[in-house]
Design a protein around this motif. Structure first.
Motif, PDB file in Angstrom:
ATOM      1  N   ARG A 227       0.819  -1.213   0.000  1.00  0.00           N
ATOM      2  CA  ARG A 227       0.000   0.000   0.000  1.00  0.00           C
ATOM      3  C   ARG A 227       0.854   1.264   0.000  1.00  0.00           C
ATOM      4  O   ARG A 227       0.500   2.259  -0.627  1.00  0.00           O
ATOM      5  CB  ARG A 227      -0.935  -0.007   1.217  1.00  0.00           C
ATOM      6  N   ARG A 228       1.959   1.231   0.710  1.00  0.00           N
ATOM      7  CA  ARG A 228       2.822   2.411   0.744  1.00  0.00           C
ATOM      8  C   ARG A 228       3.421   2.693  -0.633  1.00  0.00           C
ATOM      9  O   ARG A 228       3.584   3.849  -1.027  1.00  0.00           O
ATOM     10  CB  ARG A 228       3.930   2.216   1.773  1.00  0.00           C
ATOM     11  N   PHE A 229       3.743   1.623  -1.337  1.00  0.00           N
ATOM     12  CA  PHE A 229       4.291   1.795  -2.686  1.00  0.00           C
ATOM     13  C   PHE A 229       3.265   2.475  -3.592  1.00  0.00           C
ATOM     14  O   PHE A 229       3.584   3.414  -4.325  1.00  0.00           O
ATOM     15  CB  PHE A 229       4.692   0.437  -3.259  1.00  0.00           C
ATOM     16  N   PHE A 230       2.022   2.001  -3.521  1.00  0.00           N
ATOM     17  CA  PHE A 230       0.978   2.617  -4.334  1.00  0.00           C
ATOM     18  C   PHE A 230       0.715   4.056  -3.888  1.00  0.00           C
ATOM     19  O   PHE A 230       0.384   4.918  -4.708  1.00  0.00           O
ATOM     20  CB  PHE A 230      -0.311   1.793  -4.261  1.00  0.00           C
ATOM     21  N   GLY A 231       0.854   4.303  -2.589  1.00  0.00           N
ATOM     22  CA  GLY A 231       0.689   5.668  -2.100  1.00  0.00           C
ATOM     23  C   GLY A 231       1.700   6.616  -2.714  1.00  0.00           C
ATOM     24  O   GLY A 231       1.376   7.757  -3.070  1.00  0.00           O
ATOM     25  N   ILE A 232       2.934   6.134  -2.859  1.00  0.00           N
ATOM     26  CA  ILE A 232       3.974   6.951  -3.493  1.00  0.00           C
ATOM     27  C   ILE A 232       3.651   7.171  -4.970  1.00  0.00           C
ATOM     28  O   ILE A 232       3.811   8.275  -5.500  1.00  0.00           O
ATOM     29  CB  ILE A 232       5.351   6.283  -3.329  1.00  0.00           C
ATOM     30  N   ILE A 233       3.176   6.125  -5.631  1.00  0.00           N
ATOM     31  CA  ILE A 233       2.826   6.237  -7.050  1.00  0.00           C
ATOM     32  C   ILE A 233       1.728   7.280  -7.248  1.00  0.00           C
ATOM     33  O   ILE A 233       1.787   8.104  -8.170  1.00  0.00           O
ATOM     34  CB  ILE A 233       2.374   4.871  -7.606  1.00  0.00           C
ATOM     35  N   PHE A 234       0.730   7.251  -6.366  1.00  0.00           N
ATOM     36  CA  PHE A 234      -0.382   8.193  -6.502  1.00  0.00           C
ATOM     37  C   PHE A 234       0.049   9.636  -6.239  1.00  0.00           C
ATOM     38  O   PHE A 234      -0.644  10.570  -6.655  1.00  0.00           O
ATOM     39  CB  PHE A 234      -1.513   7.809  -5.544  1.00  0.00           C
ATOM     40  N   LEU A 235       1.159   9.816  -5.552  1.00  0.00           N
ATOM     41  CA  LEU A 235       1.643  11.166  -5.261  1.00  0.00           C
ATOM     42  C   LEU A 235       2.573  11.708  -6.349  1.00  0.00           C
ATOM     43  O   LEU A 235       2.910  12.893  -6.337  1.00  0.00           O
ATOM     44  CB  LEU A 235       2.378  11.192  -3.917  1.00  0.00           C
ATOM     45  N   LEU A 236       2.988  10.854  -7.264  1.00  0.00           N
ATOM     46  CA  LEU A 236       3.933  11.286  -8.298  1.00  0.00           C
ATOM     47  C   LEU A 236       3.422  12.466  -9.132  1.00  0.00           C
ATOM     48  O   LEU A 236       4.196  13.380  -9.437  1.00  0.00           O
ATOM     49  CB  LEU A 236       4.286  10.110  -9.212  1.00  0.00           C
ATOM     50  N   PRO A 237       2.142  12.471  -9.539  1.00  0.00           N
ATOM     51  CA  PRO A 237       1.680  13.640 -10.313  1.00  0.00           C
ATOM     52  C   PRO A 237       1.834  14.951  -9.563  1.00  0.00           C
ATOM     53  O   PRO A 237       1.953  16.016 -10.182  1.00  0.00           O
ATOM     54  CB  PRO A 237       0.195  13.322 -10.561  1.00  0.00           C
ATOM     55  N   TRP A 238       1.814  14.879  -8.240  1.00  0.00           N
ATOM     56  CA  TRP A 238       1.983  16.075  -7.418  1.00  0.00           C
ATOM     57  C   TRP A 238       3.461  16.439  -7.286  1.00  0.00           C
ATOM     58  O   TRP A 238       3.819  17.617  -7.209  1.00  0.00           O
ATOM     59  CB  TRP A 238       1.376  15.828  -6.042  1.00  0.00           C
ATOM     60  N   ALA A 239       4.311  15.413  -7.259  1.00  0.00           N
ATOM     61  CA  ALA A 239       5.742  15.638  -7.052  1.00  0.00           C
ATOM     62  C   ALA A 239       6.440  16.094  -8.331  1.00  0.00           C
ATOM     63  O   ALA A 239       7.343  16.934  -8.288  1.00  0.00           O
ATOM     64  CB  ALA A 239       6.398  14.360  -6.521  1.00  0.00           C
TER      65      ALA A 239
END
Length: 327
Positions: A227-239
């Motif tokens: 889940r943490r990995f997917f959380g990072i993926i979902f934040l990429l558009p913001w980063a």
């Protein structure tokens, strides 16, 4: 000591601070008085040097064609107006400060007199304001200032017939706004742009909220691994910087070599009863708008994802267990 407190005239000290700094001097705050008086003198000198002329220019927008550039005069006048408003805010705070300190003295409470005490007090009680002050100043001169210039320009006759410095521009009030509704050329253009703006706002916002809630709920499920990995993926558009993202999507939506037309659509066409032709993302106005909405949805959904994730994580596990028991 008691006699000194009784002799303190709060009204007199407040009136003295009509000239910033004098009220602070009367309260025994020499350092603060010097600073306030210095700001006051600097503002007056700035008005004398060119500020007053800029304010007059904001009213006249120039008087001599080919010499006066009305647009530059408007910009300078707007900047001076903002500086003047900031000074008047400072002026009001100066009056309140002189009165507040005088009241404290009359009540026999300790006040900050020396430079060291004033700076120490600012560090203790005013630290949050010191941190936010640069942000507010940056916001004023990078957001409010351009918006004001644009707003003021809307009340002038600035158009292709009145282009400085060849000709001056003048204030015409709300005539431009009436023209939007009474001139067909203006009306058609305005409502076309306005309708698209409304559609874009509603669709892009809805897409962002939908994606954000969906990804947050999915990532919050316990049966999901990594889940943490997917959380990072979902934040990429913001980063990732928006400029880089937009450039990437520009290539993805390319009509001839973009990934959508050359890879995604051919892959979907392998499904039974599916036959989708290549889409003109950049040449067809409708599909261009669809692509823009999709890009904005991608750029904005991480904010909703973070917000909803925070809300979900704040819900106690006891509530989930109680809900399971209640069925």
């Amino acid at each position: 000591m008691q006699d000194e407190q009784n002799n303190i005239n709060v009204r007199k000290i407040t009136l003295m601070s009509l000239i910033p700094g004098l009220g602070q001097f009367a309260n025994g705050q020499a350092f603060k008085g010097i600073v306030f008086l210095g700001i006051f003198v600097a503002f007056i000198l700035q008005l004398i040097v060119g500020g007053f002329h800029s304010l007059i220019g904001l009213v006249t927008l120039g008087t001599v064609p080919m010499e006066d550039h009305s647009l530059f005069i408007l910009i300078q006048g707007t900047l001076q107006l903002i500086i003047t408003v900031i000074f008047f805010i400072f002026y009001g705070l100066n009056l309140l400060d002189a009165k507040r300190v005088a009241v404290l003295r009359k009540e026999g409470k300790k006040i900050n007199r020396t430079m060291k005490e004033v700076i120490h007090n600012i560090g203790d009680e005013g630290f949050p304001y010191l941190l936010t002050l640069p942000a507010y100043l940056l916001m004023i001169f990078t957001i409010i200032f351009p918006v004001l210039v644009t707003l003021f320009t809307a009340f002038t006759n600035y158009d292709f017939k009145h282009i400085p410095p060849a000709s001056l521009i003048d204030w015409i009030g709300v005539k431009n706004f009436f023209s939007i509704f009474f001139l067909s050329s203006y009306r058609n253009t305005f409502f076309s742009v306005f309708s698209w703006t409304v559609i874009w706002t509603l669709c892009a916002t809805t897409l962002q909220i939908t994606l954000g809630i969906f990804t947050a709920v999915i990532a919050h499920q316990k049966f999901i691994k990594f889940r943490r990995f997917f959380g990072i993926i979902f934040l990429l558009p913001w980063a990732v910087p928006a400029f880089i993202t937009i450039m990437s999507f520009s290539n993805i939506f390319n009509d001839s070599v973009g990934a959508i037309n050359t890879q995604v659509i051919p892959f979907i066409n392998h499904l039974p009863f599916v036959d989708i032709s290549a889409i003109s993302w950049k040449t067809d106005p409708f599909w261009t708008k669809v692509a823009i909405i999709m890009v904005q949805g991608w750029l904005g959904f991480p904010y909703i994802y973070v917000m909803v994730t925070g809300i979900l994580q704040s819900i106690s596990e006891d509530l989930y267990e109680a809900a399971k028991i209640d069925g």
